[in-house]
Scaffold this motif. Structure first.
Motif, PDB file in Angstrom:
ATOM      1  N   ILE A 256     137.801  44.748  30.662  1.00 24.40           N
ATOM      2  CA  ILE A 256     139.040  44.581  31.447  1.00 24.40           C
ATOM      3  C   ILE A 256     139.756  45.916  31.638  1.00 24.40           C
ATOM      4  CG2 ILE A 256     139.327  42.154  30.775  1.00 24.40           C
ATOM      5  CD1 ILE A 256     141.433  43.028  28.776  1.00 24.40           C
ATOM      6  N   ASP A 260     140.093  46.498  35.335  1.00 23.00           N
ATOM      7  CA  ASP A 260     141.465  46.198  35.743  1.00 23.00           C
ATOM      8  C   ASP A 260     142.494  47.187  35.230  1.00 23.00           C
ATOM      9  OD1 ASP A 260     140.389  43.813  36.867  1.00 23.00           O
ATOM     10  OD2 ASP A 260     140.547  42.821  34.906  1.00 23.00           O
ATOM     11  N   LYS A 275     139.618  34.932  29.168  1.00 26.04           N
ATOM     12  CA  LYS A 275     138.694  35.924  29.719  1.00 26.04           C
ATOM     13  C   LYS A 275     137.407  35.998  28.900  1.00 26.04           C
ATOM     14  CE  LYS A 275     140.574  38.247  33.271  1.00 26.04           C
ATOM     15  NZ  LYS A 275     139.867  38.450  34.565  1.00 26.04           N
TER      16      LYS A 275
END
Length: 1171
Positions: A256, A260, A275
């Motif tokens: 992540i 992200d 997640k």
């Protein structure tokens, strides 16, 4: 095939037609150290015979040696076997002249007789290399047209060569669809241990794909499982995966952040855990795919995940039962803290590195040391500084390897008997940065007067020894680090700095205050987190612990009294070392992914000042189950007496009732906060043998399959996992979870390095099974989470190891190769070339069977064929021999499997196929099977029956190790489907061959051994003299009287056939033997001679050898000159001297051998001219 390095006259003799498996009293033909012969050569022409091709095949397979087959025996382009060969499409081609080879390459004309020539070193090497590349070259991708779950259609003829993808397709789906892997608990319940085999897979981390270490585990475990299933035992092999708390959380956090730009804290706990579940759903099936491709016969209907409902239920129950048994408690203790993970870890998760002195290391959690060009930080030094003594000008000098911890010092210790400091008893020093008064304490247990200044700084909150000292003296415990390793509010002006940046800053500040004394190199040991690689910090934190003392004693007692067996037994020492010195197990982790601890902190709404981190409020913690409480019989408590008020109940809602009683108020006035921590991953893994069976419920599976039979795993997790399973099994079920632990070797790369993603040497089994280009290997590194620097290094290593990528090997070759490596011991230094060589063995197995099927195409087997054959009275000596060798192989393999000697079982089955079936029996029966005359009817039937039996049984012997190719070949045997109602549908359901001692015939084996030696010598003589296959030669055999002579005379036809002899005379009078003969002395009782008159052009051979002798003169003289030069003895290293001596000795021997050969040819030439 053997070639001379520079055509010396006496290369090692290698018998090509026969080579018995190693056994007591036997030697391989032609390999005696006493072997000698006269040498010559002559022209070669004509077609290579079937025997020669089979001989080449066997030599490529190293015959009976305890080594893997050579990859030099690679298949040709199409793998097409000769119609007369014993079935190897990879056999070497006959030696031809260069012009003849060119013509063959252009498909022009026939082979022509060439002028006499002695094959030169390296001749044909390029063509052999081309054959190898052709054998492993990429073929059109195979498309499986069999509908999923249906039996493969085998109506089409066998392919010309072995293709792994085609052979292994469809079988796994069919085995699963038919339910062959399952086991009905009703069938298993009540069976004795000898009639049942149950094993759980060591659940691999769900973090990604398996590596070759897992593949070794799968190969060993599935071999055992299939073997037991074929023995008729109730067999169950349970699959599963581990949620791998730290590893999985780390992978998803990196993902992540990479995708992200967010941390888990940015997402929040619930979103982050979601997640992880998404990641598990997307990537978790990679492992099951790999296991299926490996052929693991696990019961997929019982597959478990350590965080699924069944396993989670067991975890909560275990947590509660440990509490009820008085073993589980919450305490604030000094423990190992990973600043990278922001979590506690257990002692056994610590890796130590020894520093010999001043050392610079990279610290990934820091921005970097500006004073070092590479940003590294200094370790391995002892820094001295002074504390001002309160109320005087005196200073007390102390030293430390971790200077930043002085911010948490709460005492300075001196020895009570040290006269230097008697005047300081009861005094204080002053902290230079916060003015804190620090007592000087007397501690004879900690302080060594002879070391350093005899004064020791005490930081009870950050050092194990200081922690004990702090408890002895009632000192203050001041923590100076935050969970991520920064200095906290107790660090004065250094607050907010990362710990090693603060170390530098504290040193500079001490210098400014005139308190810095100096530093010197110091040997020390750094503790690293085995999960993150981070340098660990001793930290005081509140954690949950399990008292393991009683469980550990039961576990060691079980090994000492023989209830639990550890194989190899040498690892018992490790078992006792760990468990006899066990400490309480810290089971809590400050993570988000995992089994959240089933405990709640209870407060009254609006209540203030009651903190869950304050150990004074430990009685506010409530433990609960996630299931309805059932009445239980009281169990005796063990271990420490708890100081906590525990509430064990069914759920948070039910826990309210206990909280009401605890707090004396109504439910609506109570607030329950669940502990945010999760349990150590090994907690749920330790329950695996019985949680997968449905525990704590008394399920049918639990009754039928628990305890299990065997736990097979790697040595590296003996304590991490195995010991905990034993302890938890004994405590929670009062039963050992298994009776045997088998620890396989660790898989390393060919250089002995541990397989690590950061080294780029981790290989996915699918990359070996299906093949993989170098480009694909490198792309995989780019798609991972490695830092750029490590990616570059890993790419370099992979390019060196696999410049041409990894060739397609198939699952059978991978499994068979890994089992071979189990003979190495503790570590497996895996060279992929060995695995590739076993892919060649699969090809030999395929083509040998394909060829052998021609011999039984008109044969109809019966359900009692072996008994019919043995009682028929029609068997020739060769038939008795091969059946006897089959029985010997059965006995060896069964014994090896029973004793976990998988490498020995692999070699025994390999030799049986290569030596006894392919190299011996198939060759012997050719003339018998080809002869369809009426008078040969019985002999032909006996030969066919013997062949069918050894083929069928030989495949069953191999099946546990090589499931796919054996199923395919077994299904293709003639008579399949006609052997009655008891005929099994699959080879995996067939009975495993057992030895019938009545069918052993040692006389036939001894007789065949003599014959093999003779034929081997015949073949070696023909090879050394380059006798063309179409030219028959006259052999004279001298053999000891008695059984050896009887064997030689009984097998003269076989010797003539395979030795390509015009005549074979045994023990002929010396006067009748010509003088121009080539000789091989096989051993003390056997000598073989070959008449070479008229077969050798002596002048041509002498000329060649003289040319070769001349070529050795310059390097020989040059080396002698260097070694006699002034100063050589004094200036040249011993290592180089040894190398030069070895080279000189080799050259001298080579020159002597060539000279002897020239002399021999001249003598033979004179003898022939005289006659």
């Amino acid at each position: 095939m053997h070639r001379r390095s520079s055509s010396p006259p006496s290369p090692p003799i290698q018998s090509k037609a026969f080579s018995p498996a190693s056994r007591p009293g036997g030697r391989r033909g032609g390999q005696s150290s006493r072997a000698r012969r006269h040498t010559s050569s002559m022209s070669e022409g004509g077609d290579e015979s079937a025997a020669a091709k089979m001989e080449a095949m066997v030599l490529d397979g190293k015959k009976g040696d305890d080594v893997p087959p050579s990859s030099a025996g690679a298949a040709n382009g199409d793998g097409q076997p000769s119609s007369s060969t014993a079935g190897d499409g990879e056999a070497q081609q006959p030696k031809l002249s260069k012009s003849a080879l060119k013509k063959l390459a252009k498909q022009k004309g026939k082979k022509k007789k060439e002028k006499p020539q002695w094959g030169q070193p390296g001749e044909g090497k390029k063509k052999k290399d081309d054959k190898k590349k052709s054998a492993l070259a990429a073929r059109p991708e195979f498309v499986n047209t069999t509908p999923k779950g249906e039996r493969k259609d085998l109506k089409e003829p066998m392919a010309d060569a072995y293709h792994p993808a085609a052979v292994e397709a469809a079988w796994q789906d069919w085995w699963e669809a038919k339910g062959f892997y399952g086991c009905d608990p009703k069938f298993a319940e009540g069976k004795s241990d000898d009639e049942k085999f149950v094993m759980v897979i060591p659940p691999p981390n769900v973090t990604g794909s398996l590596h070759l270490g897992h593949a070794l585990t799968a190969a060993v475990e599935d071999t055992l499982t299939r073997w037991h299933r074929m023995l008729g035992h109730a067999t169950l092999y349970v699959p599963g995966t581990d949620h791998a708390g730290i590893a999985t959380q780390s992978v998803v956090e990196k993902m992540i952040m990479k995708n992200d730009g967010m941390t888990r804290h940015d997402l929040g706990r619930d979103a982050f855990v979601s997640k992880v579940w998404e990641w598990k759903a997307e990537y978790g099936n990679r492992i099951t795919t790999q296991l299926r491709r490996l052929g693991s016969s696990v019961d997929w209907g019982r597959e478990r995940f350590t965080m699924d409902e069944m396993c989670s239920k067991a975890v909560v129950e275990a947590f509660n039962r440990f509490h009820e048994d008085g073993l589980l408690y919450r305490a604030e203790r000094l423990g190992n803290w990973s600043c990278a993970l922001k979590s506690a870890i257990s002692d056994i998760e610590v890796d130590y590195v020894e520093l010999e002195g001043r050392t610079f290391r990279e610290v990934k959690t820091h921005k970097g040391n500006p004073a070092d060009p590479k940003g590294r930080y200094e370790f391995g030094v002892l820094t001295s500084f002074a504390y001002p003594v309160e109320g005087s000008d005196e200073k007390l000098i102390v030293a430390t390897t971790r200077l930043e911890t002085m911010l948490g010092d709460t005492a300075v210790a001196i020895h009570p008997d040290d006269p230097r400091y008697t005047h300081l008893h009861g005094k204080h020093v002053v902290h230079p940065f916060n003015g804190r008064r620090i007592p000087i304490v007397c501690d004879g247990e900690l302080v060594d007067m002879e070391f350093g200044t005899g004064a020791v700084k005490i930081t009870p909150a950050h050092d194990p020894n200081d922690y004990e000292c702090g408890k002895r003296h009632g000192l203050e415990f001041i923590t100076v680090l935050t969970p991520d390793g920064a200095i906290n509010h107790n660090g004065s002006e250094f607050e907010g700095m990362m710990r090693y940046d603060a170390r530098i800053a504290v040193e500079e500040a001490l210098k400014e205050k005139g308190l810095y004394v100096g530093k010197e190199p110091n040997k020390m040991r750094l503790g690293l987190c085995s999960r993150s690689g981070d340098i660990l910090e001793p930290m005081i934190t509140p954690q949950w612990y399990v008292n393991c003392t009683g469980m550990a004693k039961r576990s060691t007692d079980a090994v000492r009294n023989g209830e639990l067996k550890i194989v190899p037994a040498e690892h018992e020492k490790t078992w006792f070392h760990w468990l006899d010195n066990i400490r309480d197990w810290c089971i809590s982790r400050q993570l988000w992914w995992g089994h959240q601890i089933p405990a709640w902190f209870a407060t009254k709404k609006g209540e203030t000042g009651v903190l869950k981190t304050d150990m004074k409020n430990n009685d506010r913690w409530i433990v609960a189950r996630d299931e309805e409480v059932r009445s239980k019989k009281p169990r005796p408590t063990m271990g420490i007496v708890l100081i906590l008020s525990w509430v064990a109940h069914s759920s948070p809602q039910d826990a309210y009732a206990k909280a009401e009683k605890l707090l004396g108020c109504s439910r609506d006035e109570i607030s329950l906060e669940r502990d945010e921590d999760v349990l150590d991953t090994w907690f749920s893994s330790g329950l695996f043998p019985f949680s997968v069976m449905g525990w704590p419920e008394q399920s049918d599976d639990l009754k039928a399959f628990y305890p299990t039979s065997l736990l097979e795993t790697g040595l590296d997790i003996l304590f991490f996992w195995v010991a905990r399973m034993v302890m938890m099994g004994l405590q929670l079920t009062d039963t050992l979870p298994f009776h045997t632990v088998y620890l396989h070797a660790m898989v390393r790369d060919k250089d002995g390095r541990k397989m690590s993603k950061s080294l780029g040497n981790v290989i996915d089994p699918l990359e070996v099974i299906s093949g993989c280009t170098l480009e694909t290997l490198l792309k995989k590194l780019d798609s991972g989470n490695l830092p750029p620097k490590e990616i570059a290094r890993a790419k370099k290593d992979q390019a060196e190891d696999f410049p041409d990528g990894i060739p397609e090997c198939g699952s059978d070759a991978l499994r068979f190769g890994l089992l071979y490596y189990t003979r190495q011991g503790r570590d497996v230094n895996l060279d992929m070339k060995t695995v590739v060589s076993y892919r060649m063995f699969c090809n030999k197995l395929w083509n040998a069977t394909r060829f052998a099927l021609q011999f039984v195409s008109d044969f109809q087997p019966t359900p009692t064929l072996l008994e019919d054959l043995m009682g028929s009275g029609k068997m020739a000596l060769r038939d008795k021999f091969v059946i006897s060798r089959l029985m010997a192989c059965c006995e060896t393999v069964n014994d090896c499997f029973a004793n976990y000697k998988f490498g020995d079982a692999q070699q025994a089955s390999y030799k049986f196929w290569m030596n006894d079936i392919c190299a011996t029996f198939l060759e012997l029966i050719k003339p018998v099977v080809y002869d369809k005359s009426e008078e040969n009817k019985d002999s032909r039937w006996a030969a066919q029956a013997s062949l069918w039996i050894v083929l069928e049984a030989g495949l069953r012997i191999l099946h546990p190790m090589m499931p796919f190719v054996t199923e395919e070949l077994w299904q293709r045997l003639p008579g399949r489907g006609t052997l009655g109602d008891s005929e099994p549908e699959s080879i995996m359901l067939a009975s495993f061959p057992l030895c019938n001692a009545e069918y052993r015939n040692t006389d036939s084996e001894e007789s065949m051994e003599v014959t093999q030696k003779i034929i081997g010598a015949c073949s070696a003589l023909r090879q050394q003299y380059n006798i063309a296959n179409k030219v028959s030669t006259h052999f004279y055999v001298k053999v000891a009287s008695g059984k050896p002579e009887e064997a030689a005379r009984a097998h003269t036809d076989d010797i003539s056939t395979l030795g390509k002899a015009s005549a074979v005379d045994v023990n002929l009078d010396e006067s009748a033997v010509p003088k121009s003969v080539g000789i091989i002395v096989v051993d003390e009782s056997t000598t073989v001679l070959m008449n070479i008159k008229g077969l050798v052009n002596y002048d041509a051979e002498i000329k060649k050898l003289e040319k070769q002798l001349a070529k050795t003169t310059h390097p020989y003289e040059q080396l002698k000159t260097r070694m006699s030069a002034p100063g050589y003895e004094d200036k040249v290293s011993d290592e180089l001297k040894a190398q030069n001596n070895e080279k000189l000795g080799g050259l001298e021997k080579k020159r002597a051998d060539i000279a002897a050969a020239i002399k021999n040819f001249e003598s033979l030439k004179n003898l022939e001219s005289e006659t």
